[in-house]
Design a protein around this motif. Structure first.
Motif, PDB file in Angstrom:
ATOM      1  N   ASN A   1       0.944  -1.290   0.175  1.00 52.80           N
ATOM      2  CA  ASN A   1       0.013  -0.047  -0.046  1.00 52.80           C
ATOM      3  C   ASN A   1       0.900   1.354   0.032  1.00 52.80           C
ATOM      4  O   ASN A   1       0.311   2.303   0.416  1.00 52.80           O
ATOM      5  CB  ASN A   1      -0.984  -0.036   1.131  1.00 52.80           C
ATOM      6  CG  ASN A   1      -2.052  -1.061   0.872  1.00 52.80           C
ATOM      7  OD1 ASN A   1      -2.303  -1.262  -0.195  1.00 52.80           O
ATOM      8  ND2 ASN A   1      -2.627  -1.601   2.026  1.00 52.80           N
TER       9      ASN A   1
ATOM     10  N   MET B   1       0.753  -5.827 -13.750  1.00 50.18           N
ATOM     11  CA  MET B   1      -0.521  -5.828 -14.378  1.00 50.18           C
ATOM     12  C   MET B   1      -0.537  -5.545 -15.880  1.00 50.18           C
ATOM     13  O   MET B   1      -0.877  -6.497 -16.726  1.00 50.18           O
ATOM     14  CB  MET B   1      -1.590  -4.887 -13.749  1.00 50.18           C
ATOM     15  CG  MET B   1      -3.183  -5.043 -14.369  1.00 50.18           C
ATOM     16  SD  MET B   1      -3.892  -6.790 -13.765  1.00 50.18           S
ATOM     17  CE  MET B   1      -4.353  -7.164 -15.319  1.00 50.18           C
ATOM     18  N   VAL B   2       0.215  -4.747 -16.230  1.00 52.50           N
ATOM     19  CA  VAL B   2       0.447  -4.132 -17.491  1.00 52.50           C
ATOM     20  C   VAL B   2       1.523  -5.325 -18.377  1.00 52.50           C
ATOM     21  O   VAL B   2       0.962  -5.583 -19.447  1.00 52.50           O
ATOM     22  CB  VAL B   2       1.146  -2.919 -17.639  1.00 52.50           C
ATOM     23  CG1 VAL B   2       1.566  -2.539 -19.212  1.00 52.50           C
ATOM     24  CG2 VAL B   2       0.311  -1.927 -17.180  1.00 52.50           C
TER      25      VAL B   2
ATOM     26  N   ILE C   1       1.658  -8.436 -17.317  1.00 54.64           N
ATOM     27  CA  ILE C   1       0.829  -9.763 -17.715  1.00 54.64           C
ATOM     28  C   ILE C   1      -0.015  -9.642 -18.849  1.00 54.64           C
ATOM     29  O   ILE C   1      -0.225 -10.420 -19.888  1.00 54.64           O
ATOM     30  CB  ILE C   1       0.084 -10.026 -16.583  1.00 54.64           C
ATOM     31  CG1 ILE C   1       1.208 -10.733 -15.513  1.00 54.64           C
ATOM     32  CG2 ILE C   1      -0.895 -11.069 -16.842  1.00 54.64           C
ATOM     33  CD1 ILE C   1       0.734 -11.137 -14.302  1.00 54.64           C
ATOM     34  N   SER C   2      -0.587  -8.308 -19.024  1.00 56.59           N
ATOM     35  CA  SER C   2      -1.560  -8.242 -19.993  1.00 56.59           C
ATOM     36  C   SER C   2      -1.042  -8.184 -21.783  1.00 56.59           C
ATOM     37  O   SER C   2      -1.637  -8.667 -22.480  1.00 56.59           O
ATOM     38  CB  SER C   2      -2.401  -7.015 -19.746  1.00 56.59           C
ATOM     39  OG  SER C   2      -2.772  -6.863 -18.514  1.00 56.59           O
ATOM     40  N   VAL C   3      -0.135  -7.441 -21.453  1.00 54.53           N
ATOM     41  CA  VAL C   3       0.712  -6.924 -22.923  1.00 54.53           C
ATOM     42  C   VAL C   3       1.165  -8.119 -23.549  1.00 54.53           C
ATOM     43  O   VAL C   3       1.870  -8.957 -23.021  1.00 54.53           O
ATOM     44  CB  VAL C   3       1.572  -6.090 -22.987  1.00 54.53           C
ATOM     45  CG1 VAL C   3       2.105  -5.695 -24.243  1.00 54.53           C
ATOM     46  CG2 VAL C   3       0.834  -4.571 -22.440  1.00 54.53           C
ATOM     47  N   PRO C   4       0.685  -8.517 -24.843  1.00 54.92           N
ATOM     48  CA  PRO C   4       1.269  -9.879 -25.403  1.00 54.92           C
ATOM     49  C   PRO C   4       2.541  -9.657 -25.913  1.00 54.92           C
ATOM     50  O   PRO C   4       3.006  -8.424 -25.941  1.00 54.92           O
ATOM     51  CB  PRO C   4       0.360  -9.882 -26.727  1.00 54.92           C
ATOM     52  CG  PRO C   4      -0.143  -8.736 -27.005  1.00 54.92           C
ATOM     53  CD  PRO C   4      -0.273  -8.100 -25.850  1.00 54.92           C
TER      54      PRO C   4
ATOM     55  N   PHE D   1       4.321 -10.002 -28.476  1.00 50.60           N
ATOM     56  CA  PHE D   1       4.697  -9.451 -29.823  1.00 50.60           C
ATOM     57  C   PHE D   1       4.850  -8.006 -29.708  1.00 50.60           C
ATOM     58  O   PHE D   1       5.425  -7.360 -30.479  1.00 50.60           O
ATOM     59  CB  PHE D   1       3.991 -10.101 -31.000  1.00 50.60           C
ATOM     60  CG  PHE D   1       2.678 -10.070 -30.902  1.00 50.60           C
ATOM     61  CD1 PHE D   1       2.150 -11.498 -30.494  1.00 50.60           C
ATOM     62  CD2 PHE D   1       1.660  -9.130 -31.167  1.00 50.60           C
ATOM     63  CE1 PHE D   1       0.778 -11.408 -30.654  1.00 50.60           C
ATOM     64  CE2 PHE D   1       0.382  -9.463 -30.949  1.00 50.60           C
ATOM     65  CZ  PHE D   1      -0.354 -10.457 -30.599  1.00 50.60           C
ATOM     66  N   VAL D   2       4.043  -7.424 -28.859  1.00 50.13           N
ATOM     67  CA  VAL D   2       4.152  -5.963 -28.643  1.00 50.13           C
ATOM     68  C   VAL D   2       5.373  -5.714 -27.985  1.00 50.13           C
ATOM     69  O   VAL D   2       6.031  -4.849 -28.285  1.00 50.13           O
ATOM     70  CB  VAL D   2       2.995  -5.581 -28.018  1.00 50.13           C
ATOM     71  CG1 VAL D   2       3.111  -4.144 -27.599  1.00 50.13           C
ATOM     72  CG2 VAL D   2       1.560  -5.615 -28.548  1.00 50.13           C
TER      73      VAL D   2
ATOM     74  N   PHE E   1       8.184  -5.847 -30.733  1.00 46.25           N
ATOM     75  CA  PHE E   1       8.065  -4.598 -31.552  1.00 46.25           C
ATOM     76  C   PHE E   1       8.711  -3.585 -30.656  1.00 46.25           C
ATOM     77  O   PHE E   1       9.604  -2.989 -31.489  1.00 46.25           O
ATOM     78  CB  PHE E   1       6.602  -4.224 -31.950  1.00 46.25           C
ATOM     79  CG  PHE E   1       6.441  -3.055 -32.622  1.00 46.25           C
ATOM     80  CD1 PHE E   1       7.086  -2.500 -33.582  1.00 46.25           C
ATOM     81  CD2 PHE E   1       5.715  -2.154 -31.789  1.00 46.25           C
ATOM     82  CE1 PHE E   1       6.938  -1.335 -34.116  1.00 46.25           C
ATOM     83  CE2 PHE E   1       5.532  -0.777 -32.239  1.00 46.25           C
ATOM     84  CZ  PHE E   1       6.235  -0.334 -33.528  1.00 46.25           C
TER      85      PHE E   1
ATOM     86  N   GLN F   1      12.618  -4.338 -30.503  1.00 40.88           N
ATOM     87  CA  GLN F   1      13.144  -4.289 -31.861  1.00 40.88           C
ATOM     88  C   GLN F   1      13.223  -2.725 -32.402  1.00 40.88           C
ATOM     89  O   GLN F   1      14.324  -2.532 -32.814  1.00 40.88           O
ATOM     90  CB  GLN F   1      12.408  -5.148 -32.965  1.00 40.88           C
ATOM     91  CG  GLN F   1      13.221  -6.474 -33.005  1.00 40.88           C
ATOM     92  CD  GLN F   1      12.578  -7.160 -34.312  1.00 40.88           C
ATOM     93  OE1 GLN F   1      11.404  -6.822 -34.754  1.00 40.88           O
ATOM     94  NE2 GLN F   1      13.011  -8.056 -34.821  1.00 40.88           N
TER      95      GLN F   1
ATOM     96  N   ARG G   1       3.612 -11.522  -9.307  1.00 42.55           N
ATOM     97  CA  ARG G   1       2.376 -11.329  -8.819  1.00 42.55           C
ATOM     98  C   ARG G   1       1.973 -12.520  -7.586  1.00 42.55           C
ATOM     99  O   ARG G   1       1.591 -12.308  -6.562  1.00 42.55           O
ATOM    100  CB  ARG G   1       1.415 -11.685  -9.746  1.00 42.55           C
ATOM    101  CG  ARG G   1       0.101 -11.481  -9.475  1.00 42.55           C
ATOM    102  CD  ARG G   1      -0.865 -11.148 -10.742  1.00 42.55           C
ATOM    103  NE  ARG G   1      -1.147 -12.294 -11.508  1.00 42.55           N
ATOM    104  CZ  ARG G   1      -1.874 -12.111 -12.658  1.00 42.55           C
ATOM    105  NH1 ARG G   1      -2.774 -11.213 -12.975  1.00 42.55           N
ATOM    106  NH2 ARG G   1      -2.154 -13.467 -13.162  1.00 42.55           N
TER     107      ARG G   1
ATOM    108  N   ILE H   1       6.234 -17.214 -31.175  1.00 44.40           N
ATOM    109  CA  ILE H   1       6.261 -15.764 -31.719  1.00 44.40           C
ATOM    110  C   ILE H   1       7.570 -15.179 -31.389  1.00 44.40           C
ATOM    111  O   ILE H   1       8.239 -14.674 -32.481  1.00 44.40           O
ATOM    112  CB  ILE H   1       5.314 -14.933 -30.992  1.00 44.40           C
ATOM    113  CG1 ILE H   1       3.781 -15.414 -31.059  1.00 44.40           C
ATOM    114  CG2 ILE H   1       5.349 -13.349 -31.208  1.00 44.40           C
ATOM    115  CD1 ILE H   1       2.894 -14.559 -30.222  1.00 44.40           C
TER     116      ILE H   1
END
Lengths: 512, 317
Positions: free
Chosen positions: B125, B137-138, B140-143, B145-146, B149, B152, B198, B256
Motif C-alpha cells: 500500500n 498488471m500491464v 501480464i496483459s500485454v502480449p 509480440f508487442v 516490437f 526491436q 504477482r 512468436i
C-alpha cells in the motif's frame, strides 16, 4: 429484607399496561432500500478506481470497434496501390505545420541533387513535399586538387506529396474524362509531357521536368530556377488536350504521347487520387502495406475479435456450466470419468487443435467455423472446473438439504438452488476469458496459422503481421494496432480483476 | 506421497497416450505431401512410408509408429521442410537454441520477479507497491509480440544496443551471441517476471498478516528475522513449484518470439512444420509439446507435496 429482584419477579398482573399503543413503530420493517447481491458488488466495484477507469477506456475501445468501420472516411476495401505504408495524414492539419498528421517520413543524408529533386516536385505540382530539414552535415572531399564541401541533409518529407508525378497509360476516353474533371474542378491532374532525350535519357523518373545533367541533378539558370524542358513535339502527341495548362505554357506543350492504342501521360498522383476517389487522401492512422486505411482496419479487426470472443465465451460458459454442474453435483465415479475426459481435452495444446481443425474442417464449415470449434474444444474446461468447485462448495449446505427434503428433483436442485449461488463467480470469470480468447485469436492470425481476412476483412494479428517487415521505415503500421491491442488487453484484465474482486470479496486476499 | 506421485504419473501417461493417438489419426487422415519425381530422396521416403504402414488401417499405423519410437527412436522422415532427413535429428539439432534462450530468460527473470514481489509485499500500500503492481498488471496483459516490437524498434533500431536478429550458428556461449540473444530473452522475460512478482506478492501479503507472524514478532524477532525465517518459507511453498514448472517448460520455445528474432529453435520448427505442412515433423512436435505441458503441470503438483509437509501428510489420509 427482600431483595429488589425478588420484588420484580412477583409484580401483580394488573400493574402491567400497554406502552406506545398510539405511537408508530419505526423498526418494524426496513424502510431503506434493500441492497441485493449485484448492487452490493457494484458498490464494491466502484470503489476500485483503476477498474472503473479501465471500464471506461474499455467501452471507448469497444465503441471505436463498432463505430470506426462505419464512420471511417476511407473504407477497408479501397486499397490504394501507391499510398502504401503511408503515415497518418489530414490535409487541414498538415497545412498548419504542427508536425502531426503530416504524413512525414524521415530521409537520412540527402545531397543537393536530391534536395533539388524534392524542390522540383514542389515547384511543378504545387505540393511541396519537404516538411522540415532536421539537420545538416558537411563533408569535405578533394576534387581535382581542391577542397570541395558537400552538404548532406536529414529531412522529413510528406509521403503523400513526394510521390509527385507518375506515368499512367490511359485509354482515350479516360484521358477525355480526366480533362472534363479538370475543367469542372480546376484541379490539374495531367502535366505536360517530357521527352526522355530532354532529360538525359532518364526514363524511369517521371518527376524530372527540368534540365538535368547525365547524373540526373538539376541544371539551374543564373537565378537558381529550374529550366523546364517540356515537349512541344506535336508529332508524338497522343490525344488533343483542351484543359488547364500550366503557367508559362503558350499552348505548344503536349500533354500525352501515343502508346499502342492508348495514351501515356504524366499525372500528379495526389490530384489523380482525388479524381479516382472523389476525395483527398485522409488517412487518420495511415495505411498499411496493402494500402488499406488503418483507422478502419483496426476497427474492423477489433470488431471481429470482440464479437468472436463474446460468442466463444458464451458457448464455453454454457457447456462448461452444464458439464461442471453434473460433475460437481453427482461427484464420485461420474466426476472421475468426466474429469479424465476434461483432462484429455485440456492436455491438447491449443495450437494443435487449431491447426488440425483448420486442416480437417475448414473446407466444410469455413476457417472461422473451424476456429470457433477449436476454441470451444479447449475453452470450456476452465469454466467447468470453476462450476464444479462452486457445486462442491454449495451442495452440502443446509438450504440444499431443505430443498431436497421438500422433494425437489436433482435438476431443480442443480439449476434453481445451487447454480444461482455460483453465478457471480462464473460470470466474472467470463470477463477474464474474453481477453484470453482475443489474445489467442490475435496470436494465431499474427503467426499466419489461420487467415480470417476473407471472412472478417482483417484482424489485428494480420495487421501486425503486415506491419512487421516494414517496421523500420513505417513503424506506424505496427504501432497503432499494437497500442490498440495492448490497451484492450490491459483494460480487459483490469476490469475483469475488479469485477472478480467485487463479486468474491473473499478471494481478494487480505483487505487493509 | 509416493503413491500419489505414481498415480499422477500413470494418469498423465494415459492422457498423453490418448492425445497422441487422437492427433496421430487426425494427422494421418490428411493427404500426404507430394514427392518430387526423380529426386533420389523421393524413393527413400516412399519406402519409409511403406514401412510405416501408410496404406494400412490407422490402428496398425499407430502400432508401427509406437513400435518404431520405442525400439529405434524413429519418428519418421521429414517430407517437406528437410527433405529426406530424420525428424528426430532435426528436432534434436533445434533444441539447444531454444533451451539456451529460455534458460537465460528464467535465470534473469525468476530472481527479479521474486525480489520485486517481496519488495511490493513488504511495502504494501505504499507507492512502491502500487507502481510494481500496476507494472505487473500491464506486463501480464500485454502480449509478447508487442514487447518484441518495442524492443526491436527502440532498443535495436533507434538506440542500436542490440542486433536486430539473433546471430546464426551454434556457438551459444560467446559474448556476441549472448548480446544477440538479449532482445529475445528480454521479450520472454517480461511475462515471467510479472507472473512471479504477482504470485510472490499475493502469497507473501497473505502470510505476513497471518497470526503466526504476530507470534513471531511477540517472541521478539525483528521484522526482518520474522519475514526471512517464517514468512518466506511459507511463501515459497507456492513459488517453488512454479519455478520447477518453468524449468520443465524451458524446452518448449515461444513460437512468436522465435519467429520475430529468428531464433533457430523448436518453436520456429513447429511453426514452419505447420505452415509447410510437414506432417511427420508436426506429429513429433505435437507429442513433444503435449508431453512438456503435461510434465510441467505434474511436476508442479507433485512438488507441492514434497515441499509442504502439510500437503504430504494430508494425502496419506
Amino acid at each position: 429484607m427482600e431483595r429488589k429482584g425478588q420484588e420484580l419477579e412477583h409484580i401483580p398482573k394488573e400493574k402491567f399496561e400497554f406502552a406506545q399503543l398510539d405511537k408508530t413503530i419505526q423498526d418494524k420493517k426496513f424502510d431503506t432500500k434493500t441492497r441485493g447481491f449485484f448492487a452490493d458488488a457494484m458498490l464494491r466495484f466502484k470503489k476500485n478506481k483503476s477498474s472503473v477507469i479501465a471500464a471506461y477506456i474499455l467501452s471507448l475501445l469497444a465503441l471505436y470497434a463498432i463505430v470506426a468501420p462505419i464512420v471511417a472516411p476511407i473504407k477497408m476495401d479501397n486499397k490504394d496501390k501507391v499510398y502504401t505504408n503511408t503515415p497518418p495524414f489530414i490535409r487541414a492539419i498538415a497545412d498548419k505545420g504542427w508536425g502531426i498528421f503530416d504524413g512525414a517520413v524521415v530521409h537520412e543524408s540527402q545531397n543537393e541533387a536530391q534536395m533539388n529533386y524534392w524542390k522540383g516536385i514542389g515547384v511543378e505540382t504545387g505540393y511541396n513535399p519537404v516538411i522540415k530539414i532536421l539537420g545538416t552535415s558537411e563533408t569535405v572531399s578533394k576534387y581535382r586538387g581542391q577542397d570541395r564541401i558537400s552538404y548532406f541533409y536529414k529531412m522529413s518529407t510528406n509521403k503523400y506529396y513526394d510521390v509527385g508525378v507518375v506515368y499512367r497509360v490511359l485509354s482515350y476516353s479516360e484521358f477525355e474524362r480526366i480533362q472534363e474533371w479538370q475543367n469542372e474542378t480546376g484541379i490539374q491532374v495531367i502535366y505536360p509531357y517530357v521527352e526522355p532525350e530532354a532529360i538525359s535519357g532518364i526514363t524511369d523518373n517521371p518527376n524530372l521536368w527540368y534540365q538535368v545533367d547525365s547524373k540526373g541533378s538539376a541544371v539551374l539558370d543564373e537565378n537558381g530556377n529550374f529550366i523546364p524542358v517540356y515537349s512541344t513535339n506535336s508529332t508524338i502527341e497522343g490525344a488533343p488536350y483542351n484543359s488547364i495548362r500550366i503557367p508559362g505554357d503558350d499552348g505548344s506543350y503536349i500533354y500525352s504521347v501515343r502508346k499502342s492504342g492508348s495514351v501515356q501521360a504524366r499525372v500528379c498522383y495526389y490530384n489523380y487520387y482525388q479524381y479516382l476517389n472523389g476525395y483527398e487522401p485522409l488517412y487518420l492512422l495511415g495505411t498499411n502495406v496493402l494500402g488499406e486505411d488503418l483507422f478502419c482496419g483496426i476497427g474492423v479487426g477489433a470488431r471481429f475479435s470482440l464479437i468472436f470472443a463474446i460468442i466463444v465465451s458464451a458457448i464455453n460458459l454454457t457447456i462448461g456450466a452444464i458439464y461442471g454442474a453434473i460433475q460437481g453435483y453427482y461427484g464420485g465415479t461420474i466426476d472421475m470419468v468426466m474429469d479424465r475426459f476434461a483432462d484429455i481435452c485440456s492436455g491438447i495444446p491449443m495450437m494443435v487443435v487449431t491447426v488440425l481443425f483448420q486442416l480437417h474442417l475448414a473446407a466444410k464449415v469455413g476457417s472461422v467455423g473451424a476456429f470457433l470449434f477449436a476454441f470451444v474444444l479447449t475453452g470450456w474446461i476452465s469454466m467447468s472446473a470453476l462450476t464444479r468447485k462452486q457445486f462442491y462448495r454449495f451442495k452440502g449446505q443446509e438450504f440444499v438439504f431443505a430443498a431436497r427434503t421438500l422433494g425437489a428433483s436433482d435438476k431443480r436442485l442443480m439449476f434453481k438452488h445451487i447454480f444461482p449461488n455460483a453465478m457471480g463467480t462464473i460470470i466474472t470469470s467470463c470477463a477474464l476469458v474474453i481477453p484470453s480468447v482475443v489474445l489467442s485469436e490475435t496470436t494465431m492470425t499474427y503467426l499466419g496459422i489461420i487467415n480470417i481476412a476473407d471472412f472478417a476483412g482483417t484482424s489485428i494479428g494480420t495487421l501486425l503481421a503486415q506491419g512487421q517487415p516494414s517496421m523500420l521505415t513505417s513503424p506506424h503500421a505496427m504501432f497503432f494496432p499494437s497500442i490498440y491491442f495492448a490497451l484492450l488487453l490491459i483494460c480487459f484484465n483490469l476490469f475483469g480483476n475488479g469485477l472478480r474482486d467485487a463479486f468474491n470479496p473473499t478471494t481478494r486476499g487480505v483487505e487493509d | 506421497m509416493g503413491k500419489y506421485a505414481v498415480k499422477r504419473i500413470l494418469l498423465m501417461l494415459m492422457t498423453l497416450f490418448v492425445i497422441t493417438f487422437m492427433c496421430f489419426v487426425l494427422i494421418r487422415m490428411l493427404p500426404l505431401a507430394e514427392l518430387p519425381i526423380g529426386d533420389p530422396h523421393s524413393d527413400v521416403i516412399e519406402a519409409r512410408r511403406e514401412a510405416a504402414g501408410y496404406n494400412k488401417p490407422y490402428l496398425v499405423q499407430f502400432g508401427i509408429f509406437l513400435k518404431n519410437i520405442f525400439t529405434k527412436w524413429d519418428w519418421g522422415v521429414s517430407d517437406v521442410l528437410y527433405f529426406g532427413q530424420e525428424v528426430s535429428n532435426i528436432f534434436v539439432s533445434k533444441l539447444p537454441a531454444t533451451m539456451v534462450v529460455n534458460l537465460y530468460s528464467i535465470i534473469f527473470s525468476i530472481p527479479i520477479g521474486i525480489i520485486l514481489g517481496i519488495f511490493a509485499a513488504i511495502k504494501k500500500n505504499s507507492w512502491i507497491d502500487h507502481t510494481i503492481s500496476t507494472l505487473t498488471m500491464v506486463c501480464i496483459s500485454v502480449p509478447s509480440f508487442v514487447y518484441a516490437f518495442i524492443i526491436q524498434y527502440f532498443l535495436s533500431y533507434k538506440l542500436g544496443w542490440f542486433p536486430f536478429l539473433m546471430k546464426s550458428g551454434t556457438n551459444f556461449f560467446t559474448w556476441s551471441m549472448f548480446v544477440s540473444m538479449l532482445p529475445a530473452v528480454i521479450s520472454l522475460s517480461m511475462g515471467v517476471i510479472a507472473g512471479f512478482t504477482r504470485t510472490t506478492r499475493a502469497e507473501l501479503t497473505e502470510v505476513l498478516t497471518s497470526e503466526f507472524m504476530l507470534l513471531a514478532r511477540t517472541k521478539g524477532l525483528t521484522r526482518t528475522q520474522a519475514t526471512v525465517r517464517h514468512a518466506m518459507k511459507n511463501c515459497m511453498v507456492v513459488v517453488l513449484p512454479s519455478i520447477f514448472g518453468q524449468f520443465i517448460s524451458i524446452m518448449s520455445g515461444s513460437l512468436i518470439i522465435e519467429k520475430i528474432f529468428s531464433v533457430p529453435g523448436v518453436g520456429q520448427l513447429y511453426l514452419n512444420s505447420i505452415t509447410g505442412r510437414d506432417y511427420p515433423m508436426f506429429t513429433m512436435l505435437v507429442v513433444f509439446y503435449t508431453t512438456v505441458s503435461l510434465a510441467a503441470s505434474i511436476v508442479v503438483d507433485i512438488s507441492y507435496g514434497f515441499i509442504d509437509p502439510r500437503i504430504r501428510m494430508g494425502s496419506k489420509k
